[in-house]
Design a protein around this motif. Structure first.
Motif, PDB file in Angstrom:
ATOM      1  N   UNK A  76       0.838  -1.208   0.000  1.00  0.00           N
ATOM      2  CA  UNK A  76       0.000   0.000   0.000  1.00  0.00           C
ATOM      3  C   UNK A  76       0.874   1.259   0.000  1.00  0.00           C
ATOM      4  N   UNK A  77       0.507   2.225  -0.857  1.00  0.00           N
ATOM      5  CA  UNK A  77       1.300   3.448  -0.973  1.00  0.00           C
ATOM      6  C   UNK A  77       0.530   4.694  -0.562  1.00  0.00           C
ATOM      7  N   UNK A  78      -0.783   4.569  -0.428  1.00  0.00           N
ATOM      8  CA  UNK A  78      -1.613   5.711  -0.041  1.00  0.00           C
ATOM      9  C   UNK A  78      -2.572   5.267   1.065  1.00  0.00           C
ATOM     10  N   UNK A  79      -3.160   6.226   1.794  1.00  0.00           N
ATOM     11  CA  UNK A  79      -4.148   5.844   2.822  1.00  0.00           C
ATOM     12  C   UNK A  79      -5.312   5.045   2.243  1.00  0.00           C
ATOM     13  N   UNK A  80      -5.730   5.377   1.016  1.00  0.00           N
ATOM     14  CA  UNK A  80      -6.824   4.630   0.393  1.00  0.00           C
ATOM     15  C   UNK A  80      -6.425   3.171   0.155  1.00  0.00           C
ATOM     16  N   UNK A  81      -5.193   2.951  -0.329  1.00  0.00           N
ATOM     17  CA  UNK A  81      -4.730   1.583  -0.551  1.00  0.00           C
ATOM     18  C   UNK A  81      -4.522   0.857   0.773  1.00  0.00           C
ATOM     19  N   UNK A  82      -4.117   1.600   1.799  1.00  0.00           N
ATOM     20  CA  UNK A  82      -3.899   0.980   3.100  1.00  0.00           C
ATOM     21  C   UNK A  82      -5.200   0.421   3.672  1.00  0.00           C
ATOM     22  N   UNK A  83      -6.321   1.020   3.308  1.00  0.00           N
ATOM     23  CA  UNK A  83      -7.614   0.515   3.766  1.00  0.00           C
ATOM     24  C   UNK A  83      -7.984  -0.790   3.082  1.00  0.00           C
ATOM     25  N   UNK A  84      -7.345  -1.090   1.936  1.00  0.00           N
ATOM     26  CA  UNK A  84      -7.680  -2.300   1.182  1.00  0.00           C
ATOM     27  C   UNK A  84      -6.614  -3.385   1.284  1.00  0.00           C
ATOM     28  N   UNK A  85      -5.343  -2.968   1.397  1.00  0.00           N
ATOM     29  CA  UNK A  85      -4.231  -3.917   1.403  1.00  0.00           C
ATOM     30  C   UNK A  85      -3.486  -3.804   2.726  1.00  0.00           C
ATOM     31  N   UNK A  86      -3.393  -4.873   3.495  1.00  0.00           N
ATOM     32  CA  UNK A  86      -2.665  -4.798   4.771  1.00  0.00           C
ATOM     33  C   UNK A  86      -1.202  -4.436   4.550  1.00  0.00           C
ATOM     34  N   UNK A  87      -0.662  -3.666   5.471  1.00  0.00           N
ATOM     35  CA  UNK A  87       0.751  -3.268   5.389  1.00  0.00           C
ATOM     36  C   UNK A  87       1.638  -4.226   6.173  1.00  0.00           C
ATOM     37  N   UNK A  88       1.089  -5.364   6.595  1.00  0.00           N
ATOM     38  CA  UNK A  88       1.847  -6.313   7.397  1.00  0.00           C
ATOM     39  C   UNK A  88       3.004  -6.902   6.594  1.00  0.00           C
ATOM     40  N   UNK A  89       4.095  -7.181   7.290  1.00  0.00           N
ATOM     41  CA  UNK A  89       5.249  -7.780   6.652  1.00  0.00           C
ATOM     42  C   UNK A  89       5.823  -8.858   7.583  1.00  0.00           C
ATOM     43  N   UNK A  90       5.805 -10.142   7.178  1.00  0.00           N
ATOM     44  CA  UNK A  90       5.327 -10.626   5.890  1.00  0.00           C
ATOM     45  C   UNK A  90       3.791 -10.594   5.797  1.00  0.00           C
ATOM     46  N   UNK A  91       3.299 -10.563   4.585  1.00  0.00           N
ATOM     47  CA  UNK A  91       1.862 -10.503   4.347  1.00  0.00           C
ATOM     48  C   UNK A  91       1.250 -11.887   4.588  1.00  0.00           C
TER      49      UNK A  91
END
Length: 264
Positions: A143-158
């Motif tokens: 995720x690169x934007x707040x909108x994408x962060x709402x859809x794609x988890x920023x967890x690592x590893x995913x």
């Protein structure tokens, strides 16, 4: 030796399934359909070590019911990429299937398409981000934007479940066209099956009949010959009368060898 492992996740068998029984039934139906689709493509294939197979996973700790397979490819890189080609074809014909494929080196798809993947994608960041779906290579982005962060988890590893959700729901543009072309170019020469060499050999009649009925047995026979030791030779001599190894009970046969196995 090369070992390839692969998993097939079926839409409708994930956390949104009404029950575990329905999810498992969905996977069983997919297995029957996929097996029917692949049967003609696997007919006549002779593999260096183990054939391509799929079965229903029975691991209780898995994220969701799915199909899986594991094959030893021996020293044959062609066998490994032929199996990848089958998986790619499978996803093209079954758009509800998502495939993960890895070997002993890790993400072999990324290794092949290294020149066409995002720079941020490394062995450390690639876990549960690389898939085959719809006949294409897909990479779950960061995720690169707040909108994408709402859809794609920023967890690592995913984790795997949210990665599959992103693919199934189309929450992000996961297609990687350049990497897909690299994979398709690699598997294109192998879509007819692993390369074979046919040789005329003289065998005990019973063995010739067995190989005619089950050509894949040549892999086990050749492996036994290549890896023989003193004890194995003693057992072979003891078994010779039972298989009719006398010179007057021999027959000429044309045997199909995987090319790598014949060279060995």
């Amino acid at each position: 030796m090369l070992h390839l492992e692969y998993q097939v996740y079926v839409d409708g068998a994930g956390p949104d399934a009404p029950s575990a029984e329905i999810a498992t039934a969905r996977c069983r139906a997919a297995l029957a359909s996929i097996t029917s689709y692949l049967s003609s493509r696997l007919d006549g294939c002779v593999w260096q070590r183990e054939p391509f197979e799929l079965w229903l996973s029975n691991e209780p700790t898995d994220a969701e019911p799915h199909l899986c397979g594991r094959m030893c490819c021996g020293d044959s890189v062609d066998d490994e990429w032929c199996a990848v080609g089958l998986l790619l074809q499978l996803t093209s014909q079954h758009p509800d299937a998502t495939v993960v494929a890895r070997d002993g080196d890790g993400e072999l798809l990324l290794i092949e398409a290294a020149h066409a993947i995002p720079r941020w994608l490394t062995p450390e960041t690639a876990e549960n981000r690389v898939f085959l779906r719809g006949g294409e290579l897909h990479i779950v982005p960061r995720p690169r934007t707040p909108a994408e962060l709402a859809l794609i988890p920023a967890l690592q590893p995913l984790p795997l479940p949210p990665a599959l959700s992103v693919l199934r729901a189309g929450l992000a543009d996961t297609r990687c066209a350049a990497a897909s072309e690299a994979i398709k170019s690699r598997v294109a020469p192998l879509l007819g099956g692993p390369p074979q060499h046919r040789a005329r050999v003289v065998l005990p009649r019973r063995l010739a009949q067995l190989l005619a009925m089950s050509p894949q047995l040549v892999a086990a026979a050749a492996a036994a010959f290549l890896e023989r030791d003193g004890d194995a030779m003693k057992r072979a001599r003891a078994a010779a009368p039972a298989i009719g190894a006398a010179a007057d009970d021999a027959a000429a046969a044309r045997v199909a060898f995987p090319r790598c196995l014949y060279a060995q």
